[in-house]
Design a protein around this motif. Structure first.
Motif, PDB file in Angstrom:
ATOM      1  N   ASN A   1       0.819  -1.211   0.000  1.00  0.00           N
ATOM      2  CA  ASN A   1       0.000   0.000   0.000  1.00  0.00           C
ATOM      3  C   ASN A   1       0.852   1.260   0.000  1.00  0.00           C
ATOM      4  O   ASN A   1       0.511   2.257  -0.649  1.00  0.00           O
ATOM      5  CB  ASN A   1      -0.927  -0.015   1.218  1.00  0.00           C
ATOM      6  N   HIS A   2       1.969   1.217   0.699  1.00  0.00           N
ATOM      7  CA  HIS A   2       2.889   2.359   0.700  1.00  0.00           C
ATOM      8  C   HIS A   2       3.380   2.657  -0.720  1.00  0.00           C
ATOM      9  O   HIS A   2       3.412   3.812  -1.165  1.00  0.00           O
ATOM     10  CB  HIS A   2       4.063   2.063   1.631  1.00  0.00           C
ATOM     11  N   ALA A   3       3.746   1.609  -1.451  1.00  0.00           N
ATOM     12  CA  ALA A   3       4.215   1.799  -2.827  1.00  0.00           C
ATOM     13  C   ALA A   3       3.109   2.331  -3.725  1.00  0.00           C
ATOM     14  O   ALA A   3       3.350   3.205  -4.576  1.00  0.00           O
ATOM     15  CB  ALA A   3       4.749   0.476  -3.378  1.00  0.00           C
ATOM     16  N   VAL A   4       1.893   1.827  -3.550  1.00  0.00           N
ATOM     17  CA  VAL A   4       0.757   2.288  -4.352  1.00  0.00           C
ATOM     18  C   VAL A   4       0.526   3.785  -4.157  1.00  0.00           C
ATOM     19  O   VAL A   4       0.347   4.540  -5.132  1.00  0.00           O
ATOM     20  CB  VAL A   4      -0.506   1.473  -3.975  1.00  0.00           C
ATOM     21  N   HIS A   5       0.529   4.239  -2.924  1.00  0.00           N
ATOM     22  CA  HIS A   5       0.290   5.657  -2.663  1.00  0.00           C
ATOM     23  C   HIS A   5       1.443   6.524  -3.170  1.00  0.00           C
ATOM     24  O   HIS A   5       1.212   7.612  -3.712  1.00  0.00           O
ATOM     25  CB  HIS A   5       0.057   5.876  -1.168  1.00  0.00           C
ATOM     26  N   ARG A   6       2.656   6.045  -3.004  1.00  0.00           N
ATOM     27  CA  ARG A   6       3.799   6.827  -3.479  1.00  0.00           C
ATOM     28  C   ARG A   6       3.805   6.918  -5.003  1.00  0.00           C
ATOM     29  O   ARG A   6       4.164   7.960  -5.573  1.00  0.00           O
ATOM     30  CB  ARG A   6       5.096   6.202  -2.966  1.00  0.00           C
ATOM     31  N   ALA A   7       3.404   5.841  -5.680  1.00  0.00           N
ATOM     32  CA  ALA A   7       3.374   5.855  -7.144  1.00  0.00           C
ATOM     33  C   ALA A   7       2.391   6.892  -7.661  1.00  0.00           C
ATOM     34  O   ALA A   7       2.647   7.567  -8.666  1.00  0.00           O
ATOM     35  CB  ALA A   7       3.005   4.470  -7.676  1.00  0.00           C
ATOM     36  N   HIS A   8       1.256   7.010  -6.999  1.00  0.00           N
ATOM     37  CA  HIS A   8       0.280   8.022  -7.414  1.00  0.00           C
ATOM     38  C   HIS A   8       0.864   9.424  -7.267  1.00  0.00           C
ATOM     39  O   HIS A   8       0.710  10.267  -8.160  1.00  0.00           O
ATOM     40  CB  HIS A   8      -0.995   7.885  -6.576  1.00  0.00           C
ATOM     41  N   ALA A   9       1.552   9.656  -6.164  1.00  0.00           N
ATOM     42  CA  ALA A   9       2.085  10.991  -5.878  1.00  0.00           C
ATOM     43  C   ALA A   9       3.303  11.340  -6.724  1.00  0.00           C
ATOM     44  O   ALA A   9       3.442  12.472  -7.190  1.00  0.00           O
ATOM     45  CB  ALA A   9       2.434  11.098  -4.395  1.00  0.00           C
ATOM     46  N   GLU A  10       4.189  10.374  -6.940  1.00  0.00           N
ATOM     47  CA  GLU A  10       5.475  10.674  -7.557  1.00  0.00           C
ATOM     48  C   GLU A  10       5.586  10.242  -9.017  1.00  0.00           C
ATOM     49  O   GLU A  10       6.359  10.831  -9.774  1.00  0.00           O
ATOM     50  CB  GLU A  10       6.607  10.017  -6.755  1.00  0.00           C
ATOM     51  N   LEU A  11       4.846   9.209  -9.421  1.00  0.00           N
ATOM     52  CA  LEU A  11       4.960   8.685 -10.784  1.00  0.00           C
ATOM     53  C   LEU A  11       3.742   8.993 -11.639  1.00  0.00           C
ATOM     54  O   LEU A  11       3.770   8.799 -12.853  1.00  0.00           O
ATOM     55  CB  LEU A  11       5.163   7.160 -10.743  1.00  0.00           C
ATOM     56  N   GLY A  12       2.659   9.432 -11.007  1.00  0.00           N
ATOM     57  CA  GLY A  12       1.428   9.668 -11.752  1.00  0.00           C
ATOM     58  C   GLY A  12       0.757   8.400 -12.204  1.00  0.00           C
ATOM     59  O   GLY A  12      -0.044   8.407 -13.143  1.00  0.00           O
ATOM     60  N   VAL A  13       1.063   7.279 -11.545  1.00  0.00           N
ATOM     61  CA  VAL A  13       0.456   5.997 -11.872  1.00  0.00           C
ATOM     62  C   VAL A  13      -0.615   5.678 -10.832  1.00  0.00           C
ATOM     63  O   VAL A  13      -0.345   5.657  -9.632  1.00  0.00           O
ATOM     64  CB  VAL A  13       1.504   4.867 -11.893  1.00  0.00           C
ATOM     65  N   SER A  14      -1.824   5.443 -11.307  1.00  0.00           N
ATOM     66  CA  SER A  14      -2.912   4.982 -10.446  1.00  0.00           C
ATOM     67  C   SER A  14      -2.750   3.478 -10.249  1.00  0.00           C
ATOM     68  O   SER A  14      -2.474   2.749 -11.199  1.00  0.00           O
ATOM     69  CB  SER A  14      -4.250   5.297 -11.121  1.00  0.00           C
ATOM     70  N   ALA A  15      -2.929   2.999  -9.018  1.00  0.00           N
ATOM     71  CA  ALA A  15      -2.800   1.563  -8.757  1.00  0.00           C
ATOM     72  C   ALA A  15      -3.740   1.141  -7.644  1.00  0.00           C
ATOM     73  O   ALA A  15      -3.992   1.902  -6.706  1.00  0.00           O
ATOM     74  CB  ALA A  15      -1.357   1.202  -8.402  1.00  0.00           C
ATOM     75  N   LYS A  16      -4.261  -0.064  -7.772  1.00  0.00           N
ATOM     76  CA  LYS A  16      -5.123  -0.677  -6.774  1.00  0.00           C
ATOM     77  C   LYS A  16      -4.650  -2.107  -6.544  1.00  0.00           C
ATOM     78  O   LYS A  16      -3.988  -2.706  -7.402  1.00  0.00           O
ATOM     79  CB  LYS A  16      -6.588  -0.691  -7.231  1.00  0.00           C
ATOM     80  N   LEU A  17      -5.022  -2.685  -5.398  1.00  0.00           N
ATOM     81  CA  LEU A  17      -4.600  -4.034  -5.038  1.00  0.00           C
ATOM     82  C   LEU A  17      -5.777  -5.007  -5.077  1.00  0.00           C
ATOM     83  O   LEU A  17      -6.890  -4.656  -4.683  1.00  0.00           O
ATOM     84  CB  LEU A  17      -3.986  -4.043  -3.634  1.00  0.00           C
ATOM     85  N   ILE A  18      -5.507  -6.239  -5.553  1.00  0.00           N
ATOM     86  CA  ILE A  18      -6.487  -7.313  -5.581  1.00  0.00           C
ATOM     87  C   ILE A  18      -5.878  -8.529  -4.890  1.00  0.00           C
ATOM     88  O   ILE A  18      -4.833  -9.033  -5.307  1.00  0.00           O
ATOM     89  CB  ILE A  18      -6.906  -7.663  -7.029  1.00  0.00           C
ATOM     90  N   LEU A  19      -6.521  -8.978  -3.834  1.00  0.00           N
ATOM     91  CA  LEU A  19      -6.070 -10.144  -3.062  1.00  0.00           C
ATOM     92  C   LEU A  19      -6.452 -11.419  -3.804  1.00  0.00           C
ATOM     93  O   LEU A  19      -7.611 -11.597  -4.172  1.00  0.00           O
ATOM     94  CB  LEU A  19      -6.717 -10.102  -1.678  1.00  0.00           C
ATOM     95  N   CYS A  20      -5.484 -12.302  -4.010  1.00  0.00           N
ATOM     96  CA  CYS A  20      -5.773 -13.562  -4.698  1.00  0.00           C
ATOM     97  C   CYS A  20      -5.668 -14.746  -3.737  1.00  0.00           C
ATOM     98  O   CYS A  20      -4.763 -14.810  -2.900  1.00  0.00           O
ATOM     99  CB  CYS A  20      -4.808 -13.781  -5.865  1.00  0.00           C
ATOM    100  N   PHE A  21      -6.608 -15.672  -3.889  1.00  0.00           N
ATOM    101  CA  PHE A  21      -6.563 -16.938  -3.171  1.00  0.00           C
ATOM    102  C   PHE A  21      -5.807 -17.960  -4.014  1.00  0.00           C
ATOM    103  O   PHE A  21      -5.997 -18.024  -5.235  1.00  0.00           O
ATOM    104  CB  PHE A  21      -7.979 -17.452  -2.893  1.00  0.00           C
ATOM    105  N   LEU A  22      -4.994 -18.773  -3.366  1.00  0.00           N
ATOM    106  CA  LEU A  22      -4.249 -19.833  -4.057  1.00  0.00           C
ATOM    107  C   LEU A  22      -5.154 -21.047  -4.206  1.00  0.00           C
ATOM    108  O   LEU A  22      -5.553 -21.662  -3.216  1.00  0.00           O
ATOM    109  CB  LEU A  22      -2.986 -20.192  -3.276  1.00  0.00           C
ATOM    110  N   ARG A  23      -5.440 -21.404  -5.457  1.00  0.00           N
ATOM    111  CA  ARG A  23      -6.459 -22.429  -5.691  1.00  0.00           C
ATOM    112  C   ARG A  23      -5.978 -23.842  -5.395  1.00  0.00           C
ATOM    113  O   ARG A  23      -6.791 -24.767  -5.293  1.00  0.00           O
ATOM    114  CB  ARG A  23      -6.992 -22.312  -7.119  1.00  0.00           C
ATOM    115  N   HIS A  24      -4.673 -24.052  -5.254  1.00  0.00           N
ATOM    116  CA  HIS A  24      -4.203 -25.386  -4.882  1.00  0.00           C
ATOM    117  C   HIS A  24      -4.399 -25.646  -3.393  1.00  0.00           C
ATOM    118  O   HIS A  24      -4.277 -26.785  -2.936  1.00  0.00           O
ATOM    119  CB  HIS A  24      -2.738 -25.597  -5.278  1.00  0.00           C
ATOM    120  N   LEU A  25      -4.734 -24.603  -2.624  1.00  0.00           N
ATOM    121  CA  LEU A  25      -5.064 -24.760  -1.213  1.00  0.00           C
ATOM    122  C   LEU A  25      -6.579 -24.908  -1.076  1.00  0.00           C
ATOM    123  O   LEU A  25      -7.324 -24.788  -2.038  1.00  0.00           O
ATOM    124  CB  LEU A  25      -4.538 -23.569  -0.418  1.00  0.00           C
TER     125      LEU A  25
END
Length: 356
Positions: A138-162
């Motif tokens: 999340n720290h990287a996502v917020h910094r990228a918006h401020a410093e790189l002009g890149v919008s980013a969001k996170l998606i949590l993935c479940f491991l299907r072999h579990l």
């Protein structure tokens, strides 16, 4: 292509663009990346730096030996090395460093928006707290918006072999951090682990208002795509290249404009296609499907976004400026952002092609 062009560039204007201009346009055009596993962006050089920083011993002598191991025969042979590489990620700073390195590369490739997959179970199984993972990313996502002009969001993935029970446990652990991720996905070994295995946990995620995506139809059959749509109510299909084997499914995907987050270099590296000349992304577009280009696990598969675009178009001369424009436009259409923001990116895309 049968899919309508939704923005200001007409087919005639796109057809007027000289083929020799395409490589530059592919690099310059704004684009969204919707299928990127952040652990799969962990380059060998960074793996070794983090291993040294954290006192982790790797089963490879050096960077060259690790990179030489990237000769995969299928999805599982890749995952074995993928999980070994992730073993160096122990502290919040490690997760920040990994995500920041990716986001800098994304900005250089004119990726204006990224929806980034992360695999918490890969880390919590090693004793790394969920909080450590999410705070670093999340720290990287917020910094990228401020410093790189890149919008980013996170998606949590479940491991299907579990198991689904383990997915439920991960979801419960994640809930205090619900505001840091926008959706959930399903990844890891596809064959033998159909979407139906996770029907109940995805129902709970929908109750929580999370976006739903799922890997299906890469190595698994078209029936897995149908399950992802019917049982998980997936809003996007990650990969989906085997959908063309089922004409009724193709008609359904086209009618609903269900996005397919296609990963060309990944598909070749994992032997889904023999080489890029055989890749079916052009056929997906021509069938009216909302397909787009993504990098998947770029550190392992040989290229980030622009490399995927440039190599794909070089291998398939029948792909034109129309296809390039539609692929970028589809990536905006499929993103989980509001309509106003999509229009902003669409206008930027038009401007690049108008100047081309």
């Amino acid at each position: 292509m049968t899919a309508a062009l939704l923005a200001g560039m007409t087919p005639a204007r796109l057809d007027a663009i000289a083929p020799e201009r395409l490589p530059a346009l592919l690099r310059l055009m704004p684009k969204a990346e919707l299928h990127i596993h952040i652990e799969g962006s962990l380059e060998p050089e960074l793996i070794f730096r983090l291993a040294q920083r954290n006192g982790v011993t790797l089963p490879y002598a050096d960077v060259e030996a690790l990179r030489a191991a990237y000769a995969f025969t299928d999805l599982q042979s890749f995952l074995d090395i993928y999980y070994a590489g992730a073993s160096v990620l122990l502290k919040e700073q490690d997760f920040f460093d990994m995500a920041w390195a990716y986001l800098e590369k994304a900005a250089a490739d004119n990726v204006v928006h990224a929806e980034i997959f992360f695999d918490p179970q890969t880390h919590t199984a090693r004793g790394v707290p969920f909080e450590t993972v999410i705070k670093g990313l999340n720290h990287a996502v917020h910094r990228a918006h401020a410093e790189l002009g890149v919008s980013a969001k996170l998606i949590l993935c479940f491991l299907r072999h579990l198991s689904e029970e383990e997915a439920f446990a991960t979801l419960e652990e994640a809930l205090p951090w619900r505001h840091h991720f926008i959706g959930v996905g399903l990844d890891s070994s596809e064959v033998g682990h159909p979407p139906s295995k996770f029907e109940r946990v995805f129902a709970r995620c929908r109750e929580l208002g999370l976006h739903i995506v799922a890997h299906a139809g890469e190595e698994g059959p078209p029936a897995y795509i149908v399950e992802a749509l019917d049982l998980l109510q997936s809003e996007r299909i990650d990969h989906g290249v085997r959908s063309l084997e089922d004409p009724a499914l193709v008609a359904r995907l086209a009618a609903a404009r269900t996005p397919l987050t296609v990963c060309p270099l990944s598909n070749v590296k994992l032997c889904v296609f023999d080489d890029l000349t055989q890749h079916n992304i052009g056929a997906l577009l021509d069938a009216g499907l909302c397909a787009m280009v993504n990098s998947d696990d770029p550190a392992y598969f040989g290229g980030y976004m622009n490399q995927n675009f440039v190599e794909l178009f070089a291998a398939q001369p029948q792909l034109t400026a129309r296809h390039a424009y539609q692929l970028a436009l589809n990536s905006f259409e499929a993103s989980f952002v509001d309509a106003d923001q999509k229009r902003v990116w669409q206008h930027r895309l038009d401007a690049v092609f108008a100047a081309g």
